[in-house]
Design a protein around this motif. Structure first.
Motif, PDB file in Angstrom:
ATOM      1  N   UNK A   1      -8.986  15.761  -0.186  1.00 33.57           N
ATOM      2  CA  UNK A   1      -7.815  16.026   0.652  1.00 33.57           C
ATOM      3  C   UNK A   1      -7.038  17.249   0.193  1.00 33.57           C
ATOM      4  N   UNK A   2      -7.275  17.705  -1.029  1.00 34.35           N
ATOM      5  CA  UNK A   2      -6.570  18.892  -1.541  1.00 34.35           C
ATOM      6  C   UNK A   2      -7.255  20.186  -1.132  1.00 34.35           C
ATOM      7  N   UNK A   3      -8.462  20.084  -0.583  1.00 31.83           N
ATOM      8  CA  UNK A   3      -9.208  21.271  -0.164  1.00 31.83           C
ATOM      9  C   UNK A   3      -8.758  21.688   1.236  1.00 31.83           C
ATOM     10  N   UNK A   4      -7.915  22.708   1.301  1.00 34.33           N
ATOM     11  CA  UNK A   4      -7.364  23.138   2.585  1.00 34.33           C
ATOM     12  C   UNK A   4      -8.427  23.740   3.493  1.00 34.33           C
ATOM     13  N   UNK A   5      -9.482  24.277   2.909  1.00 33.18           N
ATOM     14  CA  UNK A   5     -10.540  24.873   3.724  1.00 33.18           C
ATOM     15  C   UNK A   5     -11.276  23.819   4.540  1.00 33.18           C
ATOM     16  N   UNK A   6     -11.232  22.580   4.080  1.00 30.11           N
ATOM     17  CA  UNK A   6     -11.927  21.498   4.774  1.00 30.11           C
ATOM     18  C   UNK A   6     -10.959  20.543   5.467  1.00 30.11           C
TER      19      UNK A   6
ATOM     20  N   UNK B   1       0.837  -1.191   0.000  1.00 23.99           N
ATOM     21  CA  UNK B   1       0.000   0.000   0.000  1.00 23.99           C
ATOM     22  C   UNK B   1       0.880   1.253   0.000  1.00 23.99           C
ATOM     23  N   UNK B   2       0.721   2.082  -1.022  1.00 26.92           N
ATOM     24  CA  UNK B   2       1.482   3.323  -1.105  1.00 26.92           C
ATOM     25  C   UNK B   2       0.678   4.473  -0.513  1.00 26.92           C
ATOM     26  N   UNK B   3       1.335   5.600  -0.314  1.00 26.14           N
ATOM     27  CA  UNK B   3       0.645   6.782   0.206  1.00 26.14           C
ATOM     28  C   UNK B   3      -0.430   7.261  -0.761  1.00 26.14           C
ATOM     29  N   UNK B   4      -0.147   7.141  -2.037  1.00 28.81           N
ATOM     30  CA  UNK B   4      -1.126   7.540  -3.043  1.00 28.81           C
ATOM     31  C   UNK B   4      -2.365   6.651  -2.971  1.00 28.81           C
ATOM     32  N   UNK B   5      -2.153   5.363  -2.734  1.00 30.74           N
ATOM     33  CA  UNK B   5      -3.290   4.447  -2.581  1.00 30.74           C
ATOM     34  C   UNK B   5      -4.157   4.855  -1.402  1.00 30.74           C
ATOM     35  N   UNK B   6      -3.527   5.268  -0.316  1.00 31.53           N
ATOM     36  CA  UNK B   6      -4.273   5.675   0.880  1.00 31.53           C
ATOM     37  C   UNK B   6      -5.112   6.907   0.592  1.00 31.53           C
ATOM     38  N   UNK B   7      -4.510   7.889  -0.090  1.00 26.03           N
ATOM     39  CA  UNK B   7      -5.240   9.123  -0.405  1.00 26.03           C
ATOM     40  C   UNK B   7      -6.456   8.836  -1.292  1.00 26.03           C
ATOM     41  N   UNK B   8      -6.241   8.023  -2.311  1.00 22.59           N
ATOM     42  CA  UNK B   8      -7.348   7.704  -3.214  1.00 22.59           C
ATOM     43  C   UNK B   8      -8.456   6.949  -2.485  1.00 22.59           C
ATOM     44  N   UNK B   9      -8.077   6.030  -1.622  1.00 24.97           N
ATOM     45  CA  UNK B   9      -9.074   5.251  -0.883  1.00 24.97           C
ATOM     46  C   UNK B   9      -9.892   6.163   0.040  1.00 24.97           C
ATOM     47  N   UNK B  10      -9.208   7.066   0.749  1.00 22.69           N
ATOM     48  CA  UNK B  10      -9.910   7.956   1.669  1.00 22.69           C
ATOM     49  C   UNK B  10     -10.892   8.858   0.929  1.00 22.69           C
ATOM     50  N   UNK B  11     -10.452   9.401  -0.176  1.00 18.48           N
ATOM     51  CA  UNK B  11     -11.333  10.292  -0.934  1.00 18.48           C
ATOM     52  C   UNK B  11     -12.559   9.551  -1.452  1.00 18.48           C
TER      53      UNK B  11
ATOM     54  N   UNK C   1     -11.857  17.064   7.252  1.00 22.98           N
ATOM     55  CA  UNK C   1     -11.268  15.817   6.741  1.00 22.98           C
ATOM     56  C   UNK C   1     -10.557  15.049   7.843  1.00 22.98           C
ATOM     57  N   UNK C   2      -9.860  15.792   8.729  1.00 21.60           N
ATOM     58  CA  UNK C   2      -9.134  15.142   9.824  1.00 21.60           C
ATOM     59  C   UNK C   2     -10.096  14.425  10.762  1.00 21.60           C
ATOM     60  N   UNK C   3     -11.236  15.035  11.042  1.00 19.62           N
ATOM     61  CA  UNK C   3     -12.230  14.407  11.920  1.00 19.62           C
ATOM     62  C   UNK C   3     -12.827  13.160  11.272  1.00 19.62           C
ATOM     63  N   UNK C   4     -13.069  13.221   9.980  1.00 20.08           N
ATOM     64  CA  UNK C   4     -13.606  12.068   9.267  1.00 20.08           C
ATOM     65  C   UNK C   4     -12.624  10.894   9.308  1.00 20.08           C
ATOM     66  N   UNK C   5     -11.358  11.206   9.104  1.00 26.33           N
ATOM     67  CA  UNK C   5     -10.328  10.155   9.110  1.00 26.33           C
ATOM     68  C   UNK C   5     -10.169   9.575  10.511  1.00 26.33           C
TER      69      UNK C   5
END
Length: 373
Positions: free
Chosen positions: A166-171, A149-159, A175-179
């Motif tokens: 995850x690219x939306x800094x305003x949220x 599992x790569x970091x990119x895989x983790x990001x895609x799975x979470x989204x 996002x942290x609470x959801x994770x």
């Protein structure tokens, strides 16, 4: 119990002191006197009587002498615990030089619980220090243990799983609470597992374990269970090293050179021989022996040589790439020089002191013509 004592010269009054082995001022009353008889020369000789002393009389004297209240003779020889001087002896560690403190702690853990090294290592982890992102990765790894599992895989799975960007800094806080909510279950599960591993395995009774010892080559003694564990770890290490060495096919160095702004790869490859792989396995199988053989001298460990060796190994590609560039530049320099003048030489040219006109050109043999002024 009674004492038959022979006393020396003393006073003869009925209730007075006699010379005795307990001191010069006796408190014992014997009730007997010493008789005096005349000698042939008119003097007197003293005749000593044998005195019988009772237990009570002796104990009474001793009690008064030392200020104690002994009831019987055995009490005299009993030393109270509070009067014992505590002697602190250095505990000899039989595993010193063989195992580090972490290994010793593990064997103590194994003796008390009967659990494995992996379970012990898991207990040592600070679960609160693991990031939520890494918890997600562990959760995915648990779902598919055979995948990397790569970091990119983790990001895609979470989204995709949590429907977040995850690219939306305003949220980012949302996002942290959801994770955090997503990984809550695996964190709680891991903490429960830690507590379970701290307890002995089912039906394990450390008091029933018969401890056997083995003697090492250096004379130290070690629990057989600990020795067997070390040997198992050693065996696994050797097997893993064999697999690693057998898969080592070649040594490759990649470098990039620039020529008029154009980047060109400059690579070097060396194919390992069977002798190379055998040497690798031998050196890596016993690191202590390797260091002893290569870096130990009469004055002990050569720290400079060891540190330099490690640094060169880590930075081998960088230094090899620099060397390749220098060799290439030198080769090109000599090639250009020879191409422009086939009689080019780096040796000093001797001066021609003969004045025959303005000079002369060396005759070229390949054309058959020459020019002379």
């Amino acid at each position: 119990m009674s004492f038959g004592l022979q006393f020396g010269k003393g006073e003869t009054n009925g209730n007075t002191d006699v010379s005795n082995p307990f001191g010069s001022a006796s408190i014992l009353s014997t009730g007997k006197q010493e008789d005096s008889t005349n000698t042939p020369d008119g003097g007197q000789s003293e005749q000593t009587n044998q005195v019988e002393l009772s237990d009570d009389a002796v104990l009474s004297y001793i009690n008064q002498k030392v200020g104690k209240e002994f009831k019987q003779f055995d009490d005299i020889f009993q030393v109270k615990e509070k009067e014992i001087e505590k002697i602190v002896e250095k505990t000899v560690n039989p595993y010193e030089g063989v195992m580090d403190q972490n290994d010793i702690n593990y064997f103590e853990f194994k003796k008390n619980t009967g659990r494995s090294r992996d379970e012990y290592d898991f207990i040592q982890k600070d679960l609160d220090a693991i990031s939520d992102f890494d918890w997600v990765k562990k959760k995915l790894q648990k779902i598919d243990p055979n995948s990397k599992i790569s970091n990119e895989d983790v990001n895609q799975y979470l989204e995709h799983k949590l429907n977040i960007d995850l690219t939306d800094e305003d949220k980012s806080q949302y996002n942290a609470l959801e994770i955090k909510s997503f990984v809550k279950d695996i964190i709680e599960e891991s903490k429960k597992l830690q507590e379970e591993y701290k307890k002995p395995t089912q039906n394990y009774n450390p008091n029933q374990q018969k401890e056997e010892f083995v003697t090492l080559e250096n004379g130290q003694r070690m629990l057989k269970s600990q020795y067997d564990t070390l040997m198992d770890d050693r065996k696994k290490y050797i097997e893993s090293m064999k697999q690693g060495v057998s898969s080592a096919a070649s040594l490759a160095v990649e470098s990039i050179i620039e020529n008029d702004g154009e980047k060109t790869p400059l690579n070097f490859t060396y194919e390992f021989t069977d002798d190379d792989r055998h040497s690798m396995l031998s050196d890596a199988s016993d690191v202590d022996s390797f260091i002893q053989k290569n870096f130990m001298g009469e004055d002990g460990l050569n720290h400079k040589e060891l540190a330099t060796f490690i640094h060169k190994g880590i930075n081998f590609d960088k230094y090899m790439g620099m060397a390749m560039k220098q060799v290439r530049a030198k080769t090109i320099e000599e090639f250009i020089a020879k191409s422009n003048n086939e009689n080019f030489t780096r040796k000093e040219i001797k001066k021609n002191n003969k004045k025959t006109g303005y000079g002369s050109f060396t005759e070229r043999n390949n054309s058959g013509f020459g020019v002379k002024y």
